[in-house]
Design an enzyme around this catalytic site. Structure first.
Site, PDB file in Angstrom:
ATOM      1  N   ARG A 116     103.142  49.229 114.849  1.00 40.43           N
ATOM      2  CA  ARG A 116     103.519  48.363 115.960  1.00 40.43           C
ATOM      3  C   ARG A 116     104.203  47.070 115.520  1.00 40.43           C
ATOM      4  O   ARG A 116     105.296  46.726 115.984  1.00 40.43           O
ATOM      5  CB  ARG A 116     102.276  47.995 116.798  1.00 40.43           C
ATOM      6  CG  ARG A 116     101.805  49.075 117.727  1.00 40.43           C
ATOM      7  CD  ARG A 116     100.305  49.045 117.834  1.00 40.43           C
ATOM      8  NE  ARG A 116      99.777  49.514 116.579  1.00 40.43           N
ATOM      9  CZ  ARG A 116      99.509  50.801 116.342  1.00 40.43           C
ATOM     10  NH1 ARG A 116      99.617  51.672 117.284  1.00 40.43           N
ATOM     11  NH2 ARG A 116      99.093  51.186 115.142  1.00 40.43           N
ATOM     12  N   THR A 117     103.538  46.313 114.628  1.00 37.56           N
ATOM     13  CA  THR A 117     104.028  44.972 114.292  1.00 37.56           C
ATOM     14  C   THR A 117     105.405  45.045 113.629  1.00 37.56           C
ATOM     15  O   THR A 117     106.313  44.274 113.948  1.00 37.56           O
ATOM     16  CB  THR A 117     103.017  44.274 113.364  1.00 37.56           C
ATOM     17  OG1 THR A 117     101.712  44.416 113.923  1.00 37.56           O
ATOM     18  CG2 THR A 117     103.338  42.806 113.203  1.00 37.56           C
ATOM     19  N   LYS A 161     106.522  47.072  89.133  1.00 38.41           N
ATOM     20  CA  LYS A 161     106.844  46.685  87.748  1.00 38.41           C
ATOM     21  C   LYS A 161     106.219  45.336  87.411  1.00 38.41           C
ATOM     22  O   LYS A 161     106.529  44.739  86.382  1.00 38.41           O
ATOM     23  CB  LYS A 161     108.368  46.592  87.584  1.00 38.41           C
ATOM     24  CG  LYS A 161     109.090  47.899  87.881  1.00 38.41           C
ATOM     25  CD  LYS A 161     110.602  47.692  87.828  1.00 38.41           C
ATOM     26  CE  LYS A 161     111.329  48.850  88.484  1.00 38.41           C
ATOM     27  NZ  LYS A 161     112.707  48.494  88.844  1.00 38.41           N
ATOM     28  N   ARG A 188     103.625  40.618 106.081  1.00 44.30           N
ATOM     29  CA  ARG A 188     102.291  41.233 106.209  1.00 44.30           C
ATOM     30  C   ARG A 188     101.773  41.481 104.798  1.00 44.30           C
ATOM     31  O   ARG A 188     102.483  42.052 103.972  1.00 44.30           O
ATOM     32  CB  ARG A 188     102.317  42.531 106.993  1.00 44.30           C
ATOM     33  CG  ARG A 188     100.966  43.242 106.916  1.00 44.30           C
ATOM     34  CD  ARG A 188     100.788  44.353 107.870  1.00 44.30           C
ATOM     35  NE  ARG A 188     100.569  43.859 109.223  1.00 44.30           N
ATOM     36  CZ  ARG A 188     100.114  44.615 110.210  1.00 44.30           C
ATOM     37  NH1 ARG A 188      99.810  45.878 109.987  1.00 44.30           N
ATOM     38  NH2 ARG A 188      99.954  44.121 111.420  1.00 44.30           N
ATOM     39  N   HIS A 209      96.132  37.210 112.581  1.00 42.76           N
ATOM     40  CA  HIS A 209      97.255  38.042 113.054  1.00 42.76           C
ATOM     41  C   HIS A 209      97.777  37.333 114.312  1.00 42.76           C
ATOM     42  O   HIS A 209      97.534  37.755 115.435  1.00 42.76           O
ATOM     43  CB  HIS A 209      96.748  39.441 113.365  1.00 42.76           C
ATOM     44  CG  HIS A 209      97.825  40.473 113.585  1.00 42.76           C
ATOM     45  ND1 HIS A 209      99.156  40.157 113.762  1.00 42.76           N
ATOM     46  CD2 HIS A 209      97.746  41.828 113.666  1.00 42.76           C
ATOM     47  CE1 HIS A 209      99.847  41.276 113.940  1.00 42.76           C
ATOM     48  NE2 HIS A 209      99.016  42.299 113.881  1.00 42.76           N
TER      49      HIS A 209
END
Ligand code: CP
Length: 310
Positions: free
Chosen positions: A59-60, A87, A109, A137
């Site tokens: 969703r986000t 890496k 996120r 959030h």
């Protein structure tokens, strides 16, 4: 036009009530844009935004990308699994390399609480927190609160229940901050092992009785059990959780008023809520998702004015 009191969106904790009202007012206008046949405005035509997702999202991530494209921004999507992180590259180096390509804003996120604030202190860019571990959030809380206001006319003095895994939920903490700032009465309900001790200090009621709490509320926001953040078992089994804290048709039959049911997604059907309940006409789950695009357009628009170009 007024502007936000902050230069980044790191958490609801940092926002004032006026900031939230400003975002909601602007989201109303963007909802009108999104209802048009051509759902696009040229507002951010000269802005480039990187979506840095170090954790999975449906969703986000899609909502931010759509919001950016509806505002005509240039968009870069970064996926941790195919990047040079494997890496050994650091978060700051990753961000600075992306910013060197003339990127203006970062949507982040990340699994670690505080990651967005850390980045805002260490790179020269506007940062938007799209979820940092079990911390905050903010855009989810804004779209949740906006959706309640849209349905009930106001959030003030409404009884809002948040049910489930409060301990590991960034949605819960951001919702508590946002709802309290907007004048709601907030109660949390769940197993005692998933209700952290600091809740009383946030001015919320605590209950272990789902039947009584459902009778109390005008709105129930049902949360997912976040198994991926639980290193030990906090309850014996999903079946026992569903028996004690899952919302089902039998519980809803015991109340004689209309309530609104919400869920931030993803839903574990049959655990925290039954399919019959979450797909019923009391549910506004897809309205939440729809409103998310307008809310994120409002935030992107307001924070774009904070971009410092060298
Ligand atoms: N509500 C929410 O954050 O969903 P995603 O994890 O799919 O983005």
């Amino acid at each position: 036009m007024k502007n936000l009191s902050v230069n980044h969106l790191l958490g609801i904790k940092h926002l004032k009530k006026d900031d939230i009202n400003l975002i909601f007012h602007l989201a109303d206008s963007f909802k009108e844009v999104l209802a048009r046949p051509i759902k696009k405005v040229p507002t951010l035509r000269d802005v480039t935004i990187a979506n840095l997702f170090f954790e999975s999202s449906t969703r986000t991530r899609i909502s931010f990308e759509l919001a950016e494209k509806r505002l005509s921004a240039d968009v870069i999507n970064f996926s941790a699994s195919t990047s040079s992180l494997s890496k050994g590259e650091s978060l700051i180096d990753t961000a600075n390399n992306i910013l060197a390509m003339k990127v203006d804003m970062i949507v982040l996120r990340h699994p670690y609480p505080g990651a967005a604030e850390f980045l805002s202190n260490n790179v020269n860019s506007v940062i938007i927190n799209a979820g940092d571990g079990s911390h905050e959030h903010p855009t989810q809380a804004l779209l949740d609160t906006y959706s309640i206001q849209e349905k009930l006319g106001t959030v003030k003095n409404k009884n809002v229940l948040i049910v489930g895994d409060i301990k590991h939920s960034r949605v819960a903490l951001s919702n508590i901050f946002c709802l309290k700032k907007m004048g709601a009465n907030v109660r949390v309900c769940g197993p005692s092992t998933l209700l952290p001790k600091y809740l009383n200090a946030l001015g919320v009621e605590v209950s272990y009785d789902l039947h009584e709490s459902i009778k109390w509320c005008d709105v129930a926001n049902i949360l997912r059990i976040q198994l991926e953040r639980q290193k030990i078992k906090f309850f014996p089994s999903n079946r026992e959780y569903a028996m004690l804290f899952g919302l089902n048709e039998d519980i809803l039959k015991t109340i004689n008023k209309d309530i609104i049911l919400m869920h931030p997604g993803p839903i574990n059907r049959g655990v925290e809520v039954t399919t019959g309940v979450i797909d019923s006409n009391k549910s506004i789950v897809l309205d939440q998702v729809e409103n998310g695009v307008a809310i994120r357009m409002a935030i992107l628009y307001l924070l774009a004015s904070k971009i410092k170009r060298l």
